[in-house]
Write a protein that holds these residues in place. Structure first.
Motif, PDB file in Angstrom:
ATOM      1  N   ARG A   2       3.770   6.516   6.963  1.00 23.70           N
ATOM      2  CA  ARG A   2       3.179   5.864   8.134  1.00 23.70           C
ATOM      3  C   ARG A   2       3.048   4.353   7.916  1.00 23.70           C
ATOM      4  NH1 ARG A   2      -1.122   3.639  10.174  1.00 23.70           N
ATOM      5  NH2 ARG A   2      -2.230   3.686   8.181  1.00 23.70           N
ATOM      6  N   CYS A   3       2.514   3.966   6.768  1.00 22.21           N
ATOM      7  CA  CYS A   3       2.329   2.538   6.477  1.00 22.21           C
ATOM      8  C   CYS A   3       3.674   1.816   6.403  1.00 22.21           C
ATOM      9  CB  CYS A   3       1.568   2.361   5.164  1.00 22.21           C
ATOM     10  SG  CYS A   3      -0.164   2.782   5.246  1.00 22.21           S
ATOM     11  N   SER A   4       4.636   2.450   5.750  1.00 21.69           N
ATOM     12  CA  SER A   4       5.945   1.824   5.611  1.00 21.69           C
ATOM     13  C   SER A   4       6.626   1.671   6.966  1.00 21.69           C
ATOM     14  CB  SER A   4       6.813   2.646   4.660  1.00 21.69           C
ATOM     15  OG  SER A   4       8.030   1.995   4.390  1.00 21.69           O
ATOM     16  N   THR A   5       6.519   2.687   7.815  1.00 14.71           N
ATOM     17  CA  THR A   5       7.093   2.601   9.164  1.00 14.71           C
ATOM     18  C   THR A   5       6.454   1.460   9.942  1.00 14.71           C
ATOM     19  OG1 THR A   5       7.520   4.980   9.166  1.00 14.71           O
ATOM     20  CG2 THR A   5       7.505   3.867  11.293  1.00 14.71           C
TER      21      THR A   5
ATOM     22  N   LEU B  22       0.839  -1.203   0.000  1.00 15.25           N
ATOM     23  CA  LEU B  22       0.000   0.000   0.000  1.00 15.25           C
ATOM     24  C   LEU B  22       0.871   1.248   0.000  1.00 15.25           C
ATOM     25  CD1 LEU B  22      -2.646   1.574   0.228  1.00 15.25           C
ATOM     26  CD2 LEU B  22      -2.618   1.126   2.710  1.00 15.25           C
ATOM     27  N   SER B  23       1.906   1.231   0.797  1.00 15.16           N
ATOM     28  CA  SER B  23       2.820   2.367   0.865  1.00 15.16           C
ATOM     29  C   SER B  23       3.448   2.657  -0.492  1.00 15.16           C
ATOM     30  CB  SER B  23       3.914   2.084   1.902  1.00 15.16           C
ATOM     31  OG  SER B  23       4.840   3.129   1.960  1.00 15.16           O
ATOM     32  N   SER B  24       3.837   1.590  -1.209  1.00 15.15           N
ATOM     33  CA  SER B  24       4.438   1.761  -2.525  1.00 15.15           C
ATOM     34  C   SER B  24       3.462   2.440  -3.494  1.00 15.15           C
ATOM     35  CB  SER B  24       4.853   0.392  -3.070  1.00 15.15           C
ATOM     36  OG  SER B  24       5.340   0.502  -4.384  1.00 15.15           O
ATOM     37  N   SER B  25       2.186   2.017  -3.462  1.00 15.12           N
ATOM     38  CA  SER B  25       1.188   2.626  -4.355  1.00 15.12           C
ATOM     39  C   SER B  25       0.937   4.088  -3.999  1.00 15.12           C
ATOM     40  CB  SER B  25      -0.122   1.843  -4.271  1.00 15.12           C
ATOM     41  OG  SER B  25       0.040   0.533  -4.755  1.00 15.12           O
ATOM     42  N   LEU B  26       0.878   4.395  -2.715  1.00 14.84           N
ATOM     43  CA  LEU B  26       0.666   5.777  -2.290  1.00 14.84           C
ATOM     44  C   LEU B  26       1.830   6.666  -2.724  1.00 14.84           C
ATOM     45  CD1 LEU B  26      -0.751   5.031   1.267  1.00 14.84           C
ATOM     46  CD2 LEU B  26      -2.008   6.175  -0.581  1.00 14.84           C
TER      47      LEU B  26
ATOM     48  N   LEU C 120       0.368  15.751  -0.789  1.00 13.72           N
ATOM     49  CA  LEU C 120       1.162  15.468   0.401  1.00 13.72           C
ATOM     50  C   LEU C 120       0.536  14.391   1.294  1.00 13.72           C
ATOM     51  CD1 LEU C 120       3.637  16.047   2.129  1.00 13.72           C
ATOM     52  CD2 LEU C 120       2.360  17.927   3.209  1.00 13.72           C
ATOM     53  N   PRO C 121      -0.791  14.350   1.498  1.00 13.43           N
ATOM     54  CA  PRO C 121      -1.362  13.287   2.346  1.00 13.43           C
ATOM     55  C   PRO C 121      -0.996  11.881   1.869  1.00 13.43           C
ATOM     56  CG  PRO C 121      -2.977  15.009   1.991  1.00 13.43           C
ATOM     57  CD  PRO C 121      -1.827  15.329   1.096  1.00 13.43           C
ATOM     58  N   ASP C 122      -0.852  11.690   0.571  1.00 15.34           N
ATOM     59  CA  ASP C 122      -0.442  10.370   0.074  1.00 15.34           C
ATOM     60  C   ASP C 122       0.950  10.016   0.582  1.00 15.34           C
ATOM     61  OD1 ASP C 122      -2.704   9.585  -1.310  1.00 15.34           O
ATOM     62  OD2 ASP C 122      -2.057  10.491  -3.197  1.00 15.34           O
ATOM     63  N   LEU C 123       1.864  10.968   0.532  1.00 17.93           N
ATOM     64  CA  LEU C 123       3.229  10.698   0.980  1.00 17.93           C
ATOM     65  C   LEU C 123       3.268  10.471   2.482  1.00 17.93           C
ATOM     66  CD1 LEU C 123       6.215  10.427   0.348  1.00 17.93           C
ATOM     67  CD2 LEU C 123       6.422  12.914   0.486  1.00 17.93           C
TER      68      LEU C 123
ATOM     69  N   LEU D  78      11.160   2.426   2.846  1.00 11.63           N
ATOM     70  CA  LEU D  78      11.046   3.483   3.851  1.00 11.63           C
ATOM     71  C   LEU D  78      12.093   4.568   3.594  1.00 11.63           C
ATOM     72  CD1 LEU D  78       9.688   4.552   6.399  1.00 11.63           C
ATOM     73  CD2 LEU D  78      11.274   3.146   7.748  1.00 11.63           C
ATOM     74  N   GLY D  79      13.320   4.139   3.263  1.00 13.86           N
ATOM     75  CA  GLY D  79      14.353   5.110   2.935  1.00 13.86           C
ATOM     76  C   GLY D  79      13.994   5.937   1.709  1.00 13.86           C
TER      77      GLY D  79
END
Length: 930
Positions: free
Chosen positions: A312-315, A290-294, A304-307, A335-336
């Motif tokens: 948050r999801c990646s963390t 999900l993080s990758s798609s966002l 910005l909310p997507d990033l 995450l990096g």
């Protein structure tokens, strides 16, 4: 994720008679009754302990005990439970005869437990075991059996997993066939149908990734959508199937560019995360996806909310994933990337660079993760370091060169020796390695660490060739101290050498089997087991006293002998600087900056050269008449404009690359004409440095041929062979001459007969000739075994689509580079390849030297004459007459054989005969090696 018989990532499918017990244990955990599972484990252990091996129920108790341990592992994540399950399943399989009706189910359980451990720890041995166990289960299950579809499904899962890990296309095709069979066996309405469709969709999507066939992608999305629709929200597999559908829609977005596809992908992935219960072992992966798609949508739309949600999801995914999990580097790297993305946006925060650096560092240092993921994290770490060096001053942060040292250790592990050579050259890893090594070398040069730069260049040059040569390393020292280890390594190396040039693996299952069946014919075992065994043996040997550096990349002190015949010039091109490193004697490396040259300039020159070659159709050998003036009175090779282009290419190489190097005293301060060996990288690997100069009309003004003799080498190690010494007593070399004036299916090249006569007249009675129909593949290969000089006058071709299929055209077929790769000729001295395109190479693999001349060099020949592009039929006899005249003068004089000087004189003779402006005829002849 793939779907097995039971739900959950990697969860083993349990035979139907024991399914109820496992479900009760899972429910007990959900209800918080861990003590019930503990009691079950204790009771099964006691039952196993009280039952003798010969008892008919012993395998069943072992399976139940294994299931209880696996259930606790899936809930609590304790690896000791998984280890216990694997051992218990293995023992059950061992005690159950092949004819037993439950044997296939025990094999499936055992295979899935190994697959689970692979997904946790990334050890390829587990993946190989899973594939073998699942294949055996399918083999033992008759068609029509109730469990046949589930066993096919699990076998497909293991192949698809190996494809995702190693990229072997044969695994993907096997998975598609197995899942397709499964789909046909499972009727509509059956509860297993959605899982089957899910797996078939995954395999088709994987094939789209290779072939870019939109039909595969559309079919994958259709199957995946149906799997989602058939799965109720309460089903434990619903999150996985939603996630998979989202992933395929994101793939479609990359093709279509439609944000609607991306929005749908994010919706499905969000629903997958929402439906996943806390503690589900796959939840970290779904959050990662999900993080990758966002992040993708942020890059597209800039919201910005997507990033922020992606970070948050990646963390969370990193925090939830076990620290030893094989996917940890993948998640840390994303995450990096997310922190780095925000760092370079208008919304940057003060600690973004620090967080990105820590994530990349954690990814690159994670021992269980895929080496290529770790290498890419190294690349991003070093890129960030170069941009923000002030942030990299305190532990645990690595200094720039230390980070590159860490990365270069990973390089040999990124190209797996268990894959055949064709697969290795086609892999996505080689370009990543090339760019990483290029950056590392440039950093070392900038830091004044020239020796380190040479070592790193050697690590990244001709990686696949180095692996093949490594398998041929003499083992005398090892055999003297540890004879059994030496024998084991020898037999495994032999098997891997066979597999290297095979289109598919056909190998026995052990070193003992190899010794018993050296022909290897009819064997069906995978070469992967040999690669794993090879890695184990190397690790074991390096733990022995005196062998800690066994088969590690050569150090500078080991490489400096490469300059014994004259200075070696290693050229490094980077988008920030271009340099030459001159190794002129063992304890001295000279840096020659090339400030007026650039990578962009090199690309432009190469483009100009390719244009000339393509427009003049210099892709096949030409008869004399085809090189004569056409009816417009202009040379077939080019009009004035093309001559001007070639003048510019050669002039720029002279002014900006070659002349600055020749101006260095250590390069030309020798008696007589110095011998320079060029080791070029990038676009320079395809440009004629040996012909660089200023030319005007039909004369040369100032060229490298006036100041030096040129040779080429793909690596420094290729120059470490013993030099060829000749005797003045008349003991001439054993020479094999192959001439093909009328090869079936090819244009006639009658001058090859004259060329062969020239060789025989100079070399004498020690020459054997294979003329016309005698020049078969087997005869030529056999002749290479018994002659130390080989001359091939025939057609040659560089295959642009599959470089290891580049070939010499012989009377009964093609002698390919892949066939040559399997040969080892330690007593070979000189190969003269009077054929077209024998040193052309593949522009997509500039560092790998994938051409016939390099093949002969790596087979064992110490010196090779090759051609950069097509040659004319009339040129061969002129070149060879002078070449062998000078060469035999060297033989009669005794001492060191110097083919490069003989070719230099032959080039001068050809220029005098044809005219210096006939560039495309005299330039292609080049020398490799000593």
């Amino acid at each position: 994720m793939h779907t097995s018989v039971l739900s959950g990532l990697g969860q083993a499918p349990i035979a139907s008679k024991y399914f109820a017990h496992t479900q009760v244990r899972s429910d007990s955990i959900k209800l918080g009754k861990l003590k019930d599972l503990e009691s079950a484990i204790a009771l099964y252990a006691r039952a196993v302990g009280l039952t003798p091996d010969g008892h008919p129920d012993k395998p069943s108790w072992l399976i139940n005990s294994g299931c209880s341990h696996l259930t606790r592992f899936l809930q609590l994540g304790k690896l000791e439970d998984l280890e216990s399950a694997i051992a218990l399943y293995a023992r059950a399989v061992e005690l159950t005869p092949d004819g037993h009706p439950d044997k296939p189910s025990w094999l499936i359980n055992s295979g899935c437990s190994h697959l689970t451990r692979f997904l946790q720890l990334g050890k390829l041995e587990d993946l190989e075991s899973a594939i073998a166990l699942h294949a055996r289960a399918v083999e033992l299950t008759p068609d029509g059996h109730l469990n046949k579809s589930s066993h096919l499904n699990n076998s497909g899962n293991s192949h698809l997993t190996r494809f995702e890990r190693l990229g072997l296309i044969e695994d993907l095709e096997s998975a598609i066939k197995l899942f397709t069979r499964t789909a046909k066996l499972i009727p509509d309405g059956h509860p297993s149908k959605p899982g089957c469709l899910n797996n078939l969709a995954n395999s088709l999507s994987g094939r789209y990734g290779r072939t870019r066939d939109l039909e595969d992608l559309e079919e994958a999305i259709a199957h995946q959508s149906r799997a989602v629709d058939l799965t109720p929200d309460s089903h434990p597999e619903k999150p996985s199937r939603l996630n998979n559908l989202g992933t395929k829609l994101q793939t479609k977005f990359k093709q279509s560019g439609s944000l609607d596809d991306l929005d749908q992908a994010i919706t499905h992935k969000t629903n997958a995360v929402s439906l996943a219960p806390e503690g589900h072992p796959d939840k970290p992966r779904w959050m990662h996806n999900l993080s990758s798609s966002l992040c993708t949508r942020f890059n597209e739309a800039g919201n910005l909310p997507d990033l922020e949600e992606a970070i948050r999801c990646s963390t969370c995914s990193v925090e939830l994933l076990p620290k030893n999990h094989a996917d940890r580097a993948l998640m840390l790297r994303l995450l990096g990337i997310l922190f780095d993305t925000r760092l370079h946006s208008p919304h940057a925060q003060a600690d973004d660079a620090t967080h990105a650096m820590e994530a990349f560092l954690g990814a690159m240092q994670h021992p269980n993760s895929h080496p290529l993921v770790r290498l890419r994290a190294c690349y991003q770490y070093t890129t960030l370091f170069s941009e923000f060096p002030h942030l990299f001053t305190t532990p645990p942060r690595l200094a720039l060169l230390d980070a590159y040292k860490y990365a270069l250790v990973l390089v040999p592990r990124c190209i797996w020796m268990g894959n055949n050579v064709r697969g290795r050259y086609a892999s996505k890893e080689l370009p990543v390695i090339g760019e990483m090594v290029n950056n590392a070398v440039t950093a070392a040069i900038s830091a004044g660490e020239y020796g380190l730069a040479l070592e790193w260049l050697e690590t990244g040059q001709a990686v696949v060739w180095s692996q093949i040569l490594q398998l041929r390393t003499p083992l005398d020292d090892l055999r003297q101290h540890h004879s059994q280890l030496a024998d084991d390594l020898y037999y495994v190396s032999q098997a891997l050498q066979h597999a290297a040039s095979s289109p598919s693996s056909s190998l026995p299952s052990s070193a003992e089997a190899y010794k018993a069946q050296p022909s290897l014919e009819g064997q069906a075992q995978s070469s992967h087991i040999y690669a794993l065994e090879y890695e184990k043996l190397i690790t074991q040997i390096r733990e022995l006293d005196g062998f800690k550096d066994f088969l590690l990349p050569k150090t500078l002190s080991q490489l400096t002998g490469a300059c014994a015949s004259g200075p070696v010039v290693v050229l490094n091109l980077h988008n920030t600087r271009c340099d030459a490193l001159v190794l002129s004697h063992p304890d001295h490396i000279t840096l020659v900056p090339l400030p007026k040259f650039s990578l962009t300039h090199a690309v432009k020159l190469l483009g100009d050269l390719w244009y000339i070659l393509d427009t003049r159709n210099l892709r096949g050998r030409f008869r004399d008449s085809e090189w004569h003036d056409d009816n417009r009175g202009q040379d077939k090779l080019g009009d004035g404009g093309r001559h001007d282009t070639m003048f510019r290419v050669l002039g720029d190489l002279w002014n900006f690359v070659v002349k600055p190097i020749l101006d260095v005293p250590t390069v030309t301060s020798t008696t007589g004409l110095p011998h320079i060996t060029w080791c070029p990288t990038g676009p320079l690997a395809f440009l004629p440095l040996h012909a660089a100069g200023i030319y005007r009309g039909s004369r040369s003004v100032e060229t490298i041929m006036d100041f030096a003799v040129s040779s080429y080498t793909p690596t420094l190690e290729a120059l470490l062979k013993p030099h060829v010494q000749t005797s003045s007593t008349g003991d001439y070399p054993q020479a094999l001459v192959v001439s093909q004036p009328a090869t079936p299916g090819q244009k006639r090249i009658p001058q090859t007969t004259k060329e062969a006569d020239i060789v025989v007249s100079h070399v004498g009675l020690s020459t054997d000739t294979l003329h016309d129909s005698d020049g078969t593949i087997d005869a030529v290969l056999d002749g290479m075994e018994t002659h130390n000089w080989v001359h091939l006058a025939c057609h040659g071709l560089q295959d642009k689509t599959d470089p290891i299929n580049s070939y010499f055209a012989l009377y009964d077929g093609k002698l390919t580079l892949s066939t040559l790769m399997s040969k080892h000729l330690p007593n070979a001295d000189l190969a003269v390849l009077s054929a077209c395109q024998t040193a052309t190479g593949d522009e997509n693999l500039s560092e790998e030297a994938v051409h016939l001349a390099a093949g002969m060099l790596n087979v064992g020949f110490k010196s090779v004459i090759g051609t950069m592009w097509s040659i004319s039929d009339r040129s061969g006899p002129i070149v060879m007459a002078k070449f062998y005249e000078v060469l035999m003068e060297q033989v009669r004089a005794g001492g060191e054989l110097q083919p490069a000087y003989a070719l230099h004189e032959a080039m001068k003779a050809l220029r005098a005969e044809l005219g210096v402006n006939k560039f495309m005829e005299w330039i292609p002849f080049i020398h490799f090696g000593l």
